[in-house]
Design a protein around this motif. Structure first.
Motif: not given
Length: 572
Positions: A2-8, A68-71, A77-83, A93-104
């Motif tokens: 997932g993406f860092p919550p701060s980025f979203l 905005i992401f759901g829209f 017809g995109l995935s969340f990551v693609e949206a 806006i620069a996209i950070p690398a997907p984070s494995a510790d998004a939940d944490s």
């Protein structure tokens, strides 16, 4: 992954859902909501709505719902990551690398919110304690009572170095969480951590979901800096945050007026004066993201900064920052306070009526930009006039929206034509003297005897007389347009006076002076009507509003005749 919550969160702050959806369907604004035909199903009656404050859309026809992401996901017809990637790319806006510790990360953010809430309750308790007597005395002196302090959840941080951290650790808050929240600092030299806020009144910073994301602190002494804010954390980003945002959102049904002040105490003062929808940036100039947030709350917020050069400079920075972002129906207006005052000082001096009158008569963005550029340089030669026009055009071309840009270009052209709408005395045939302009009259009149009279003084008299007697403009408008004014401030004042009169030919002195002040000419008008300014222009009896209009008209024409003759004598 997932993406860092701060980025979203940053994307949600920076991207307007109505702008995003408006590219796919036509929207109309109704209050704080937008409505249009649903892009997800065929319909003839609009049932698709957007609530910008809450950041979601909903269709009452097909039940589509999301942010905005759901829209983007549902529309394309995109995935969340693609949206997320598509929205970020569209906004640059620069996209950070997907984070494995998004939940944490989400868990850490929840912990920070809980930590800040515990700290706020402790700060509030300290404000009622014996150590906070100077703080309470200070707040009372500024007109704040207990009800106001509780409304804004004000607190106090004692001067001792580790009082807060000791209390928080007893509440099972870990040292790591204290450091991550910014409430505690770790010295680089390895000494023990210490409380970041000490000996200060505390202003909790609350987001629109009523979560405490950071703090501001004001010193009680003369130390610098007077104000400090929490450092940047996973929750708190100064350039994306507005003080009192949650209360401004909650009070949206109480008033359409949204005011942007400079600081915490100004916001609280405006609240006390009845302006409950007031916010402030956190010690920095307004950012693009903050302006976009303001427009989600009101299409034309009022910028009300301090009445000093620094406040005027900050207002101009906000104006130029907003220009590229302008869109139909969305702008800024400006309220200029008396020199040396801010909202807090006016409310403390019980000048609330004066403050309300100023807020009810703001200066538009186009007027503010015009007046700022008009006084930056003389416009008394063709070269300077060309530079002035060029600067206006450059300003207008920074506006991205084509419709608004063309509107500014047209408005600036109209004003330039009016500003330079005179025929210099050395061009073409001189206009014949009327009977009241006879040489005998000029020789015998007190204004004509002194050939060494100051031409700039005469120009001030000509303008001031018409401010004192705006009803005379209908009789002298053509002559007024021909007068070449040397002083650029006076020249722009002349143009604004004509514009004000054209909008209301029945206007009197009091309202004319008020309108001109609201358009940014207050200082110039004061110089004209103040006995200590500009060689005591006011000593001319014809200027005074209480003087007879017919006498004032005759005096004005005599002064003009002298001015024309003197100009003719000075020509090569």
């Amino acid at each position: 992954m997932g993406f860092p919550p701060s980025f979203l969160d940053d994307l949600r702050t920076r991207v307007s859902l109505s702008q995003l959806a408006g590219r796919r369907t036509t929207l109309t604004q109704h209050g704080m909501e937008f409505k249009g035909l649903c892009p997800f199903h065929n319909e003839k009656t609009p049932s698709f709505t957007i609530n910008e404050e809450k950041g979601f859309f909903h269709c009452f026809g097909c039940e589509a719902h999301g942010d905005i992401f759901g829209f983007v996901m549902q529309l394309e017809g995109l995935s969340f990551v693609e949206a997320v990637e598509q929205i970020a790319n569209e906004c640059g806006i620069a996209i950070p690398a997907p984070s494995a510790d998004a939940d944490s990360q989400r868990a850490r953010r929840r912990t920070l919110v809980e930590t800040n809430e515990l700290a706020t309750k402790w700060f509030e308790t300290q404000l009622r304690g014996p150590d906070a007597k100077p703080a309470r005395k200070y707040l009372r002196a500024r007109g704040l009572d207990g009800t106001t302090a509780r409304h804004f959840r004000l607190g106090f941080a004692p001067s001792t170095g580790t009082t807060l951290s000791t209390h928080m650790i007893k509440q099972k808050v870990t040292p790591l969480s204290l450091l991550a929240s910014g409430l505690v600092r770790q010295p680089e030299d390895g000494r023990k951590p210490y409380d970041f806020f000490r000996g200060r009144i505390i202003f909790p910073i609350i987001d629109k979901t009523r979560k405490i994301i950071g703090f501001g602190g004001r010193t009680l002494g003369n130390g610098e800096p007077k104000y400090i804010n929490s450092p940047e954390t996973d929750l708190f980003r100064k350039g994306l945050t507005l003080y009192n945002l949650s209360n401004a959102v909650a009070a949206r049904n109480q008033s359409p007026t949204l005011i942007v002040a400079e600081g915490y105490m100004d916001v609280i003062a405006l609240h006390r004066a009845g302006f409950t929808r007031s916010v402030a940036p956190l010690g920095t100039a307004l950012t693009n993201e903050q302006i976009i947030q303001l427009w989600r709350l009101s299409p034309e917020p009022l910028v009300c900064f301090d009445g000093d050069p620094a406040g005027n400079k900050a207002a101009y920075r906000a104006a130029t920052r907003a220009l590229p972002l302008l869109k139909p129906g969305h702008s800024l207006s400006f309220v200029f306070l008396p020199t040396g005052h801010d909202p807090d000082s006016l409310v403390s001096e019980n000048r609330i009526t004066e403050l309300k009158n100023l807020i009810q008569s703001p200066v538009t963005l186009v007027d503010f930009i015009w007046n700022q550029l008009a006084v930056q340089q003389p416009v008394d030669t063709p070269e300077r006039q060309a530079a002035f026009k060029q600067n206006l055009r450059k300003i207008a071309l920074t506006i991205a929206d084509r419709t608004v840009q063309q509107g500014y270009l047209a408005e600036f052209k109209k004003r330039v034509d009016q500003l330079f709408a005179y025929k210099p005395s050395f061009v073409g045939k001189r206009k014949p003297f009327h009977k009241w302009e006879s040489p005998a009259l000029l020789r015998n009149h007190s204004r004509g005897r002194n050939r060494s009279g100051d031409p700039e003084h005469r120009e001030r008299v000509l303008i001031a007389t018409l401010i004192g007697h705006p009803e005379l403009i209908k009789d002298v408008r053509e002559d007024l347009l021909e007068i070449q004014i040397r002083n650029p401030k006076l020249q722009t004042l002349k143009a604004s006076l004509l514009d004000t009169w054209q909008q209301d030919p029945t206007i009197d002195y009091s309202r004319a002076r008020e309108e001109l002040t609201n358009k940014g000419h207050g200082e110039t008008v004061a110089l004209l009507f103040d006995r200590t300014g500009w060689n005591q222009t006011i000593i001319e009896p014809s200027i005074r509003p209480e003087s007879d209009a017919e006498t004032a008209l005759l005096a004005w024409r005599e002064t003009l005749a002298i001015h024309r003759e003197e100009t003719a004598h000075s020509e090569p």
